[in-house]
Scaffold this active site. Structure first.
Site, PDB file in Angstrom:
ATOM      1  N   HIS A   6      28.040  28.738  -8.023  1.00  0.00           N
ATOM      2  CA  HIS A   6      27.342  29.612  -7.055  1.00  0.00           C
ATOM      3  C   HIS A   6      28.019  30.982  -7.110  1.00  0.00           C
ATOM      4  CE1 HIS A   6      25.008  30.720  -3.628  1.00  0.00           C
ATOM      5  NE2 HIS A   6      25.553  29.981  -2.679  1.00  0.00           N
TER       6      HIS A   6
ATOM      7  N   HIS B 180      19.655  29.569 -13.838  1.00  0.00           N
ATOM      8  CA  HIS B 180      19.469  29.602 -12.384  1.00  0.00           C
ATOM      9  C   HIS B 180      18.561  28.463 -11.974  1.00  0.00           C
ATOM     10  CE1 HIS B 180      18.626  31.074  -8.361  1.00  0.00           C
ATOM     11  NE2 HIS B 180      19.742  31.754  -8.500  1.00  0.00           N
TER      12      HIS B 180
ATOM     13  N   ASP C  19      24.971  37.492 -11.660  1.00  0.00           N
ATOM     14  CA  ASP C  19      26.424  37.582 -11.808  1.00  0.00           C
ATOM     15  C   ASP C  19      26.866  38.035 -13.184  1.00  0.00           C
ATOM     16  OD1 ASP C  19      27.112  36.875  -9.254  1.00  0.00           O
ATOM     17  OD2 ASP C  19      26.842  34.752  -9.668  1.00  0.00           O
TER      18      ASP C  19
HETATM   19  N1  CMC Z   1      25.113  27.218 -20.285  1.00  0.00           N
HETATM   20  C1  CMC Z   1      24.722  26.199 -21.080  1.00  0.00           C
HETATM   21  N2  CMC Z   1      23.825  25.266 -20.710  1.00  0.00           N
HETATM   22  C2  CMC Z   1      23.303  25.361 -19.479  1.00  0.00           C
HETATM   23  C3  CMC Z   1      23.658  26.404 -18.586  1.00  0.00           C
HETATM   24  C4  CMC Z   1      24.600  27.348 -19.041  1.00  0.00           C
HETATM   25  N3  CMC Z   1      24.978  28.354 -18.242  1.00  0.00           N
HETATM   26  N4  CMC Z   1      23.002  26.256 -17.423  1.00  0.00           N
HETATM   27  C5  CMC Z   1      22.240  25.158 -17.570  1.00  0.00           C
HETATM   28  N5  CMC Z   1      22.410  24.621 -18.806  1.00  0.00           N
HETATM   29  C6  CMC Z   1      21.704  23.451 -19.347  1.00  0.00           C
HETATM   30  C7  CMC Z   1      22.272  22.167 -18.750  1.00  0.00           C
HETATM   31  O1  CMC Z   1      23.303  21.628 -19.527  1.00  0.00           O
HETATM   32  C8  CMC Z   1      21.043  21.288 -18.703  1.00  0.00           C
HETATM   33  O2  CMC Z   1      20.852  20.770 -19.996  1.00  0.00           O
HETATM   34  P1  CMC Z   1      20.194  19.291 -20.184  1.00  0.00           P
HETATM   35  O3  CMC Z   1      18.801  19.385 -19.607  1.00  0.00           O
HETATM   36  O4  CMC Z   1      20.216  19.088 -21.655  1.00  0.00           O
HETATM   37  O5  CMC Z   1      21.072  18.342 -19.424  1.00  0.00           O
HETATM   38  C9  CMC Z   1      19.896  22.262 -18.432  1.00  0.00           C
HETATM   39  O6  CMC Z   1      20.354  23.545 -18.911  1.00  0.00           O
HETATM   40  C10 CMC Z   1      19.535  22.381 -16.952  1.00  0.00           C
HETATM   41  O7  CMC Z   1      20.738  22.663 -16.226  1.00  0.00           O
HETATM   42  P2  CMC Z   1      21.030  22.113 -14.768  1.00  0.00           P
HETATM   43  O8  CMC Z   1      22.497  22.166 -14.517  1.00  0.00           O
HETATM   44  O9  CMC Z   1      20.343  20.813 -14.587  1.00  0.00           O
HETATM   45  O10 CMC Z   1      20.263  23.201 -13.905  1.00  0.00           O
HETATM   46  P3  CMC Z   1      20.541  23.535 -12.393  1.00  0.00           P
HETATM   47  O11 CMC Z   1      19.303  24.179 -11.875  1.00  0.00           O
HETATM   48  O12 CMC Z   1      21.017  22.314 -11.664  1.00  0.00           O
HETATM   49  O13 CMC Z   1      21.776  24.563 -12.438  1.00  0.00           O
HETATM   50  C11 CMC Z   1      23.055  26.544 -12.499  1.00  0.00           C
HETATM   51  C12 CMC Z   1      21.659  25.927 -12.278  1.00  0.00           C
HETATM   52  C13 CMC Z   1      23.019  28.011 -12.076  1.00  0.00           C
HETATM   53  C14 CMC Z   1      24.091  25.834 -11.615  1.00  0.00           C
HETATM   54  C15 CMC Z   1      23.420  26.404 -13.993  1.00  0.00           C
HETATM   55  O14 CMC Z   1      22.475  27.093 -14.794  1.00  0.00           O
HETATM   56  C16 CMC Z   1      24.841  26.920 -14.305  1.00  0.00           C
HETATM   57  O15 CMC Z   1      25.796  26.161 -14.150  1.00  0.00           O
HETATM   58  N6  CMC Z   1      24.979  28.213 -14.721  1.00  0.00           N
HETATM   59  C17 CMC Z   1      26.278  28.809 -14.939  1.00  0.00           C
HETATM   60  C18 CMC Z   1      26.885  29.211 -13.594  1.00  0.00           C
HETATM   61  C19 CMC Z   1      26.249  30.465 -13.023  1.00  0.00           C
HETATM   62  O16 CMC Z   1      26.069  31.461 -13.712  1.00  0.00           O
HETATM   63  N7  CMC Z   1      25.959  30.412 -11.709  1.00  0.00           N
HETATM   64  C20 CMC Z   1      25.425  31.558 -10.975  1.00  0.00           C
HETATM   65  C21 CMC Z   1      24.057  31.342 -10.452  1.00  0.00           C
HETATM   66  S1  CMC Z   1      23.349  32.899  -9.871  1.00  0.00           S
HETATM   67  C22 CMC Z   1      24.269  33.272  -8.476  1.00  0.00           C
HETATM   68  C23 CMC Z   1      23.905  32.445  -7.321  1.00  0.00           C
HETATM   69  O17 CMC Z   1      22.739  32.484  -6.901  1.00  0.00           O
HETATM   70  O18 CMC Z   1      24.800  31.757  -6.806  1.00  0.00           O
END
Ligand code: CMC
Length: 429
Positions: A266, A307, A365
């Site tokens: 987050h 996201h 971010d």
């Molecule tokens: N790098 C590589 N792979 C990724 C990434 C990433 N940054 N983000 C998601 N994936 C992959 C993940 O491994 C999954 O793959 P699979 O379907 O094969 O298992 C797929 O994409 C979907 O990911 P998820 O974790 O199920 O998606 P989510 O909606 O639960 O998570 C997130 C969203 C923001 C937590 C995630 O994209 C992430 O960890 N990003 C990096 C951290 C980040 O930049 N966070 C800031 C968010 S914006 C600020 C805010 O609003 O807080």
């Protein structure tokens, strides 16, 4: 208009269950599942991927089309034309302030920026290497011990005073956390400066010499605050609502939001982006890290990408990128290695099948860290700045909830543990 209905057929039930379907002013319809418990059923949705936890009029996101509206106004317009305090007023009150309301609001916030001197003693108890988010969590929670006169949550005036105090004091506390870490004296706020100018002043001025705030950096800071101001029911805002639903005081609720924001998935992502750029170190190592991000067996993720809601682009990231260019031009930073890595990383990720298929785009971010670093703000302070910007959003949601009928938040569960069994004495185990 007739009420839309959904019908749920469940094996073992004689008849389908009829559920109301609500239509918002825009966005997807929402199935009202509240009557399911009467049929002995719960819904199951870990991570709240398909669950609306409340009704709200504050912020609308269309993730597929990269749209973010606060009270109907697009984020790009607010970031480019409004000030952070106008945005705060809008989030809290539903309308942009007219000239008189704007002046009055600015006056109120400016006059609440000082903190009780007793709070300074608090800071002294923290080690100099304490993470500023640890400090912020505790001192914001501790405000409830100092401002008893505004804690009656059923009193509209009390709620307003607490809201003003939180918005006004957050930059003061944030700057104090930084000054504590570097061992410099705290700087009292200055009422002749704007919100963002005052923040930069409290961060970078010392009592020894005059400090002039650079207007380009102050404008960029204001935009960063606006771009973080609210984002509907994200993890920290939902935490604030959940804490508030038990009747906790607003300072405690915002402290809980700060704690939820801290994590790298987050608000902690801006700090994690810079740490990642540092770890990558040079443009020729990018491929190695992209390969790691794509490897299912490696927990590494490209921080600043992806996201939960935006599956096209993050509209905040676009404005952030423009602001980044303005700040770097103002400061004459051209050959920054981290910036080069960031730009190349973005290029590669946007062309890579893995990222395209999973709809992973740079988020807010990704560029905010580069701007903050260029301004001279240390990495540990990045999430503190996110928290300062997000405060009006948290407050607006808390206030919206407190202003209407609400129930204590109490999710249910799918229990998969042991069923009832008899206690076994220690000697028999
Ligand atoms: N790098 C590589 N792979 C990724 C990434 C990433 N940054 N983000 C998601 N994936 C992959 C993940 O491994 C999954 O793959 P699979 O379907 O094969 O298992 C797929 O994409 C979907 O990911 P998820 O974790 O199920 O998606 P989510 O909606 O639960 O998570 C997130 C969203 C923001 C937590 C995630 O994209 C992430 O960890 N990003 C990096 C951290 C980040 O930049 N966070 C800031 C968010 S914006 C600020 C805010 O609003 O807080």
């Amino acid at each position: 208009m007739t009420q839309k209905k959904a019908h749920l057929t469940v094996d073992g039930l004689d008849n389908p269950i009829e559920l109301d379907v609500f239509e918002g002013s825009t966005g997807p319809d929402v199935v009202d599942v509240r009557s399911l418990t009467a049929n002995g059923l719960f819904t199951y949705d870990p991570g709240f991927v398909s669950t609306a936890s409340c009704e709200s009029k504050i912020t609308y996101i269309d993730g597929a089309n990269g749209v973010l509206l606060h009270r109907g106004y697009p984020i790009e317009q607010l970031a480019n034309e409004a000030s952070f305090l106008e945005t705060c007023f809008l989030l809290m009150n539903g309308e942009l302030p007219n000239a008189e309301e704007k002046a009055e609001f600015e006056h109120i916030i400016t006059n609440h920026t000082m903190v009780n001197e007793g709070i300074m003693q608090f800071f002294k108890g923290f080690q100099h290497d304490a993470h500023p988010m640890a400090i912020l969590c505790s001192v914001v929670g501790a405000l409830s011990a100092f401002y008893h006169d505004s804690l009656d949550i059923s009193n509209e005036t009390h709620r307003k005073i607490s809201a003003h105090r939180l918005i006004a004091k957050m930059p003061t506390l944030a700057a104090m956390a930084y000054k504590h870490a570097i061992g410099q004296p705290f700087m009292y706020p200055r009422n002749d400066l704007s919100y963002s100018e005052n923040f930069l002043y409290m961060m970078f001025a010392t009592p020894c010499e005059d400090y002039k705030v650079n207007p380009v950096l102050a404008k960029a800071m204001d935009k960063i605050f606006i771009l973080h101001a609210d984002h509907e029911q994200n993890a920290s805002t939902s935490t604030v609502r959940l804490s508030g639903s038990s009747g906790a005081n607003p300072f405690a609720c915002i402290a809980s939001g700060i704690a939820a924001l801290w994590g790298p998935a987050h608000g902690g992502a801006n700090e994690a982006v810079l740490n990642m750029l540092n770890e990558i170190g040079s443009v020729d190592r990018i491929d190695e890290f992209v390969a790691r991000a794509k490897d299912k067996n490696d927990p590494f993720r490209l921080m600043g990408f992806g996201h939960r809601v935006y599956k096209n682009f993050d509209p905040r990231a676009k404005v952030m990128k423009e602001t980044c260019d303005q700040v770097l031009a103002e400061l004459g930073i051209e050959n920054d290695e981290q910036l080069a890595i960031a730009k190349r990383l973005e290029e590669i990720a946007l062309q890579d099948e893995y990222f395209i298929e999973k709809k992973l785009y740079p988020n807010v971010d990704f560029y905010s860290g580069i701007i903050l670093k260029a301004i001279g703000i240390p990495v540990e302070m990045f999430t503190v700045i996110f928290a300062t910007g997000r405060t009006p959003g948290w407050i607006a949601h808390w206030h919206e909830m407190m202003s209407g009928p609400y129930k204590i938040g109490r999710p249910r569960q799918l229990y998969t543990g042991e069923t009832k069994r008899d206690f076994v004495k220690v000697e028999d185990r």
